[in-house]
Design a protein around this motif. Sequence first.
Motif, short mmCIF file in Angstrom:
data_model
loop_
_atom_site.label_atom_id
_atom_site.label_comp_id
_atom_site.label_asym_id
_atom_site.label_seq_id
_atom_site.Cartn_x
_atom_site.Cartn_y
_atom_site.Cartn_z
N THR A 82 5.24 9.05 1.72
CA THR A 82 6.55 9.59 1.34
C THR A 82 6.63 9.68 -0.18
OG1 THR A 82 7.56 7.40 1.20
CG2 THR A 82 7.71 8.53 3.32
N HIS A 83 7.46 10.59 -0.64
CA HIS A 83 7.75 10.67 -2.08
C HIS A 83 9.21 11.06 -2.24
CE1 HIS A 83 5.95 11.46 -6.28
NE2 HIS A 83 7.26 11.29 -6.40
N GLN A 84 10.00 10.10 -2.70
CA GLN A 84 11.42 10.37 -2.91
C GLN A 84 11.63 11.13 -4.21
OE1 GLN A 84 14.04 6.88 -2.18
NE2 GLN A 84 12.19 5.86 -1.46
N MET A 85 12.68 11.93 -4.22
CA MET A 85 13.00 12.72 -5.42
C MET A 85 14.50 12.71 -5.70
SD MET A 85 10.71 16.06 -4.55
CE MET A 85 10.68 15.67 -2.81
N GLY A 86 14.81 12.51 -6.99
CA GLY A 86 16.18 12.71 -7.44
C GLY A 86 16.32 14.02 -8.20
N GLY A 87 15.19 14.66 -8.47
CA GLY A 87 15.18 15.89 -9.26
C GLY A 87 15.44 17.11 -8.40
N PHE A 88 16.71 17.34 -8.09
CA PHE A 88 17.10 18.52 -7.32
C PHE A 88 18.52 18.90 -7.68
CE2 PHE A 88 18.40 14.93 -4.77
CZ PHE A 88 19.58 15.32 -4.16
N ALA A 91 -2.52 4.35 -13.23
CA ALA A 91 -2.28 3.01 -12.71
C ALA A 91 -0.82 2.86 -12.29
CB ALA A 91 -2.63 1.97 -13.77
N ARG A 92 -0.60 2.20 -11.18
CA ARG A 92 0.78 1.92 -10.74
C ARG A 92 1.25 0.66 -11.48
NH1 ARG A 92 1.41 0.76 -5.20
NH2 ARG A 92 3.59 1.26 -5.49
N GLU A 93 2.45 0.72 -12.01
CA GLU A 93 2.92 -0.38 -12.85
C GLU A 93 4.31 -0.82 -12.44
OE1 GLU A 93 2.60 1.03 -16.84
OE2 GLU A 93 0.43 0.69 -16.90
N ARG A 94 4.60 -2.08 -12.71
CA ARG A 94 5.94 -2.62 -12.53
C ARG A 94 6.25 -3.59 -13.67
NH1 ARG A 94 5.99 0.92 -9.23
NH2 ARG A 94 6.90 0.87 -7.14
N ARG A 95 7.55 -3.74 -13.97
CA ARG A 95 7.99 -4.76 -14.92
C ARG A 95 7.54 -6.13 -14.38
NH1 ARG A 95 12.97 -4.55 -13.75
NH2 ARG A 95 13.28 -2.63 -14.87
N THR A 149 9.16 21.35 -11.02
CA THR A 149 7.92 20.55 -10.87
C THR A 149 7.85 19.94 -9.48
OG1 THR A 149 7.98 20.04 -13.22
CG2 THR A 149 6.54 18.68 -11.86
N ASN A 150 8.97 19.39 -9.02
CA ASN A 150 8.98 18.84 -7.66
C ASN A 150 8.69 19.93 -6.62
OD1 ASN A 150 9.57 16.20 -8.46
ND2 ASN A 150 11.78 16.50 -8.30
N ARG A 151 9.27 21.09 -6.83
CA ARG A 151 9.10 22.19 -5.86
C ARG A 151 7.62 22.60 -5.77
NH1 ARG A 151 12.96 25.25 -7.72
NH2 ARG A 151 11.65 26.70 -8.85
N GLU A 179 0.80 -1.23 0.00
CA GLU A 179 0.00 0.00 0.00
C GLU A 179 0.84 1.28 0.00
OE1 GLU A 179 -2.68 -0.57 3.26
OE2 GLU A 179 -3.59 -2.32 2.30
N ARG A 180 2.16 1.13 0.07
CA ARG A 180 3.00 2.33 -0.05
C ARG A 180 2.97 2.84 -1.48
NH1 ARG A 180 6.63 4.16 -2.66
NH2 ARG A 180 6.62 2.18 -3.81
N TRP A 181 2.81 4.09 -1.64
CA TRP A 181 2.96 4.70 -2.97
C TRP A 181 3.39 6.14 -2.77
CZ3 TRP A 181 -0.52 8.50 -5.16
CH2 TRP A 181 -1.61 8.83 -4.33
N SER A 182 3.73 6.79 -3.85
CA SER A 182 4.38 8.11 -3.79
C SER A 182 3.44 9.19 -4.32
CB SER A 182 5.66 8.09 -4.65
OG SER A 182 6.53 7.07 -4.23
N PRO A 183 2.68 9.81 -3.44
CA PRO A 183 1.75 10.85 -3.89
C PRO A 183 2.45 12.19 -4.10
CG PRO A 183 1.57 10.60 -1.53
CD PRO A 183 2.61 9.60 -1.99
N ARG A 184 1.72 13.09 -4.74
CA ARG A 184 2.18 14.49 -4.86
C ARG A 184 1.23 15.44 -4.15
NH1 ARG A 184 3.48 11.88 -9.52
NH2 ARG A 184 5.69 11.99 -10.11
N SER A 185 0.08 14.94 -3.75
CA SER A 185 -0.88 15.80 -3.05
C SER A 185 -0.76 15.59 -1.54
CB SER A 185 -2.30 15.49 -3.53
OG SER A 185 -3.21 16.42 -2.96
#
Length: 202
Positions: free
Chosen positions: A128-134, A177-181, A77-79, A18-24
Amino acid sequence: MSPRTANTAVSVHPLLAERWSPRSFDAAHTVGDEDLVSLLEAARWAPSAYNRQPWRFLVGRRGDSTYQRILDALGSTNRFWAGNSSLLVAAVAAERLDDGSPLYGAAYDTGLAVAQLSVQAHALGLHTHQMGGFDRDRLRASLGVPEGYQPQSVTAIGSLAPADLLPPDLRARETAARERRPLTETFFAEQWGTPLPVGQDG
Ligand SMILES: Cc1cc2nc3c(=O)[nH]c(=O)nc-3n(C[C@H](O)[C@H](O)[C@H](O)COP(=O)(O)O)c2cc1C
């Protein structure tokens, strides 16, 4: 089960599924001291090669100057969305051992610590939402990260808010939709590329 729950071949622990990375994020929410220390302890007790614990963290709470400086280093966008989170946590990895020789695997270890933090956050009802865009140089300069340490990620942590508070482009990403290989293309045995003969993709 929420529509964001991972679609798995067999059940996995709800903390993971149930973990996922929201932006809201809820801009009024704050994280109390006990929950904050719980998150930090979860990261601190991660495993690491030779127990070197190559990670360090810079922790900002919305409204303080650390938070603002981490926020200012994010890509635009992240900001835009991350500024509603309750906490911004920058994970930094040591690049060298005490004798100056290269420290291999520090990024891997630091990622493990962030993973533990993110699962603990979920256990506390946070997202939580991790970011590499910084901008690593900007973060380094504004927060005094010394030579020999490399910023790896910024994690936004907070309480989930409705997706419809986001502008249309971000709302679409929030509800996609959340997707994975597939399992068969990810886990191999005998030879690279030969699927491990268990499991069915959900
Ligand atoms: C190291 C790392 C860097 C990421 N960088 C960004 C980023 O800069 N911006 C963003 O919106 N999401 C970022 N993400 C989030 C991923 O896009 C997200 O975890 C992935 O799409 C899977 O979605 P889920 O976490 O909801 O399962 C990053 C995730 C990780 C682990």
